[in-house]
Design an enzyme around this catalytic site. Structure first.
Site, PDB file in Angstrom:
ATOM      1  N   ASN A  11       0.823  -1.212   0.000  1.00  0.00           N
ATOM      2  CA  ASN A  11       0.000   0.000   0.000  1.00  0.00           C
ATOM      3  C   ASN A  11       0.849   1.251   0.000  1.00  0.00           C
ATOM      4  O   ASN A  11       0.326   2.356   0.161  1.00  0.00           O
ATOM      5  CB  ASN A  11      -0.926  -0.003   1.225  1.00  0.00           C
ATOM      6  CG  ASN A  11      -2.107  -0.923   1.003  1.00  0.00           C
ATOM      7  OD1 ASN A  11      -2.810  -0.800   0.000  1.00  0.00           O
ATOM      8  ND2 ASN A  11      -2.320  -1.858   1.914  1.00  0.00           N
ATOM      9  N   ASP A  71       8.607  -6.191   2.363  1.00  0.00           N
ATOM     10  CA  ASP A  71       8.583  -5.688   3.738  1.00  0.00           C
ATOM     11  C   ASP A  71       9.991  -5.233   4.080  1.00  0.00           C
ATOM     12  O   ASP A  71      10.967  -5.926   3.790  1.00  0.00           O
ATOM     13  CB  ASP A  71       8.094  -6.729   4.740  1.00  0.00           C
ATOM     14  CG  ASP A  71       7.484  -6.042   5.956  1.00  0.00           C
ATOM     15  OD1 ASP A  71       6.376  -5.495   5.836  1.00  0.00           O
ATOM     16  OD2 ASP A  71       8.137  -6.008   7.016  1.00  0.00           O
ATOM     17  N   PHE A 151      11.565   8.531   0.777  1.00  0.00           N
ATOM     18  CA  PHE A 151      10.462   8.469   1.740  1.00  0.00           C
ATOM     19  C   PHE A 151      10.978   7.868   3.043  1.00  0.00           C
ATOM     20  O   PHE A 151      12.151   7.505   3.153  1.00  0.00           O
ATOM     21  CB  PHE A 151       9.288   7.654   1.182  1.00  0.00           C
ATOM     22  CG  PHE A 151       9.570   6.189   0.998  1.00  0.00           C
ATOM     23  CD1 PHE A 151      10.255   5.731  -0.118  1.00  0.00           C
ATOM     24  CD2 PHE A 151       9.152   5.254   1.941  1.00  0.00           C
ATOM     25  CE1 PHE A 151      10.519   4.372  -0.300  1.00  0.00           C
ATOM     26  CE2 PHE A 151       9.406   3.892   1.776  1.00  0.00           C
ATOM     27  CZ  PHE A 151      10.087   3.457   0.650  1.00  0.00           C
ATOM     28  N   TYR A 153      12.633   6.851   6.258  1.00  0.00           N
ATOM     29  CA  TYR A 153      13.840   7.268   6.974  1.00  0.00           C
ATOM     30  C   TYR A 153      14.926   7.810   6.039  1.00  0.00           C
ATOM     31  O   TYR A 153      16.043   8.083   6.496  1.00  0.00           O
ATOM     32  CB  TYR A 153      14.404   6.087   7.770  1.00  0.00           C
ATOM     33  CG  TYR A 153      13.507   5.618   8.896  1.00  0.00           C
ATOM     34  CD1 TYR A 153      13.607   6.177  10.166  1.00  0.00           C
ATOM     35  CD2 TYR A 153      12.559   4.613   8.691  1.00  0.00           C
ATOM     36  CE1 TYR A 153      12.789   5.753  11.211  1.00  0.00           C
ATOM     37  CE2 TYR A 153      11.738   4.179   9.722  1.00  0.00           C
ATOM     38  CZ  TYR A 153      11.856   4.755  10.974  1.00  0.00           C
ATOM     39  OH  TYR A 153      11.046   4.333  12.005  1.00  0.00           O
ATOM     40  N   ASP A 154      14.647   7.961   4.767  1.00  0.00           N
ATOM     41  CA  ASP A 154      15.675   8.394   3.807  1.00  0.00           C
ATOM     42  C   ASP A 154      16.402   9.684   4.199  1.00  0.00           C
ATOM     43  O   ASP A 154      17.605   9.791   3.968  1.00  0.00           O
ATOM     44  CB  ASP A 154      15.077   8.538   2.399  1.00  0.00           C
ATOM     45  CG  ASP A 154      14.908   7.194   1.706  1.00  0.00           C
ATOM     46  OD1 ASP A 154      15.488   6.197   2.191  1.00  0.00           O
ATOM     47  OD2 ASP A 154      14.194   7.140   0.687  1.00  0.00           O
TER      48      ASP A 154
HETATM   49  P1  ITT Z   1       3.400  -1.960   2.861  1.00  0.00           P
HETATM   50  O1  ITT Z   1       3.481  -2.810   4.116  1.00  0.00           O
HETATM   51  O2  ITT Z   1       2.010  -1.705   2.401  1.00  0.00           O
HETATM   52  O3  ITT Z   1       4.266  -2.509   1.766  1.00  0.00           O
HETATM   53  P2  ITT Z   1       4.731   0.037   4.482  1.00  0.00           P
HETATM   54  O4  ITT Z   1       5.113   1.442   4.236  1.00  0.00           O
HETATM   55  O5  ITT Z   1       3.894  -0.275   5.692  1.00  0.00           O
HETATM   56  O6  ITT Z   1       4.029  -0.514   3.169  1.00  0.00           O
HETATM   57  P3  ITT Z   1       6.990  -1.438   5.553  1.00  0.00           P
HETATM   58  O7  ITT Z   1       6.223  -2.025   6.677  1.00  0.00           O
HETATM   59  O8  ITT Z   1       7.886  -2.335   4.789  1.00  0.00           O
HETATM   60  O9  ITT Z   1       6.040  -0.803   4.475  1.00  0.00           O
HETATM   61  O10 ITT Z   1       7.837  -0.155   5.983  1.00  0.00           O
HETATM   62  C1  ITT Z   1       8.500  -0.109   7.194  1.00  0.00           C
HETATM   63  C2  ITT Z   1       9.020   1.240   7.493  1.00  0.00           C
HETATM   64  O11 ITT Z   1      10.300   1.388   6.866  1.00  0.00           O
HETATM   65  C3  ITT Z   1       8.188   2.444   7.096  1.00  0.00           C
HETATM   66  O12 ITT Z   1       8.308   3.409   8.115  1.00  0.00           O
HETATM   67  C4  ITT Z   1       8.859   2.932   5.852  1.00  0.00           C
HETATM   68  O13 ITT Z   1       8.706   4.322   5.702  1.00  0.00           O
HETATM   69  C5  ITT Z   1      10.305   2.555   6.086  1.00  0.00           C
HETATM   70  N1  ITT Z   1      10.980   2.262   4.821  1.00  0.00           N
HETATM   71  C6  ITT Z   1      10.781   1.187   4.014  1.00  0.00           C
HETATM   72  N2  ITT Z   1      11.536   1.284   2.916  1.00  0.00           N
HETATM   73  C7  ITT Z   1      12.233   2.446   3.018  1.00  0.00           C
HETATM   74  C8  ITT Z   1      13.149   3.113   2.203  1.00  0.00           C
HETATM   75  O14 ITT Z   1      13.504   2.635   1.015  1.00  0.00           O
HETATM   76  N3  ITT Z   1      13.658   4.281   2.617  1.00  0.00           N
HETATM   77  C9  ITT Z   1      13.305   4.792   3.816  1.00  0.00           C
HETATM   78  N4  ITT Z   1      12.434   4.236   4.635  1.00  0.00           N
HETATM   79  C10 ITT Z   1      11.883   3.069   4.246  1.00  0.00           C
END
Ligand code: ITT
Length: 194
Positions: A11, A71, A151, A153-154
């Site tokens: 999502n 994930d 997006f 923690y980037d």
């Molecule tokens: P879905 O489960 O629907 O795929 P989500 O945003 O909930 O979307 P995650 O549980 O995988 O996805 O994300 C975990 C956290 O890690 C969330 O706070 C994201 O913003 C962060 N995150 C994931 N990938 C990232 C990236 O490439 N750069 C920075 N932060 C990231």
């Protein structure tokens, strides 16, 4: 290679954008809305791997199409690998990227070791069978937020070999070295060989 139609079981529109840029055009990628999936996917397993598998299997159950779930989490050495699977809700509910970052910077205040990695597990489900692919990128957490790209923690993640955060670096750079890119390379190799 022939066209491969795949549902992205996420999502998070930022992930969809990145995955579309990383995979070649021979992949026709549908997001959940395009695939007609409206329910929230389960993420209750307690691990990154388990959550990826849960999400992908749920989409398979609902619509019977091959799909990939991503994930991801940030694993910080000084915090013993936290927030990890709890990255989205590190600062509590409802989730908020800005608050998560401030909370993270607070936790690291005064510490010496700011090393961290991002980790992605992709779960691919085809005909009910599950395959997983893991990608990581090592780096450090900066002292302050920098940049507006990317997006999550980037703005505070500086990958090894660079001075800039993922939010300052061009998307092409992030998408060539990121945890997500590394996991997708393994997935792509697997598909091509199959
Ligand atoms: P879905 O489960 O629907 O795929 P989500 O945003 O909930 O979307 P995650 O549980 O995988 O996805 O994300 C975990 C956290 O890690 C969330 O706070 C994201 O913003 C962060 N995150 C994931 N990938 C990232 C990236 O490439 N750069 C920075 N932060 C990231």
């Amino acid at each position: 290679m022939h066209m491969i139609r795949l549902v992205l079981a996420t999502n998070n529109p930022h992930k969809v954008t990145e995955i579309r840029k990383i995979l070649p055009e021979s992949f026709e990628l549908l997001d959940l809305r395009q695939a007609g999936v409206t329910e929230d996917l389960p993420e209750t397993s307690g691990t990154i791997e388990g959550n990826a598998i849960q999400k992908a299997l749920r989409v398979w159950e609902l619509i019977g199409m091959q799909c990939v779930a991503d994930d991801s989490g940030l694993e910080v050495e000084m915090l013993g690998g936290k927030p990890g699977v709890d990255s989205a809700h590190f600062a509590g509910h409802p989730r908020n990227d800005g608050r998560n970052i401030i909370y993270l910077l607070d936790q690291l205040e005064g510490g010496q070791n700011r090393r961290a990695r991002f980790r992605t597990v992709l779960a691919y489900v085809q005909n009910g069978e599950v395959f997983t692919f893991e990608g990581t990128v090592q780096g450090v957490i900066s002292n302050a937020q920098r940049g507006t790209g990317g997006f999550g923690y980037d703005p505070v993640f500086v990958p090894d070999g660079y001075e800039k955060s993922f939010a300052e670096l061009p998307a092409e750079v992030k998408n060539s070295i990121s945890h997500r890119a590394n996991a997708l390379k393994l997935f792509h190799d697997f598909i091509v060989k199959r």
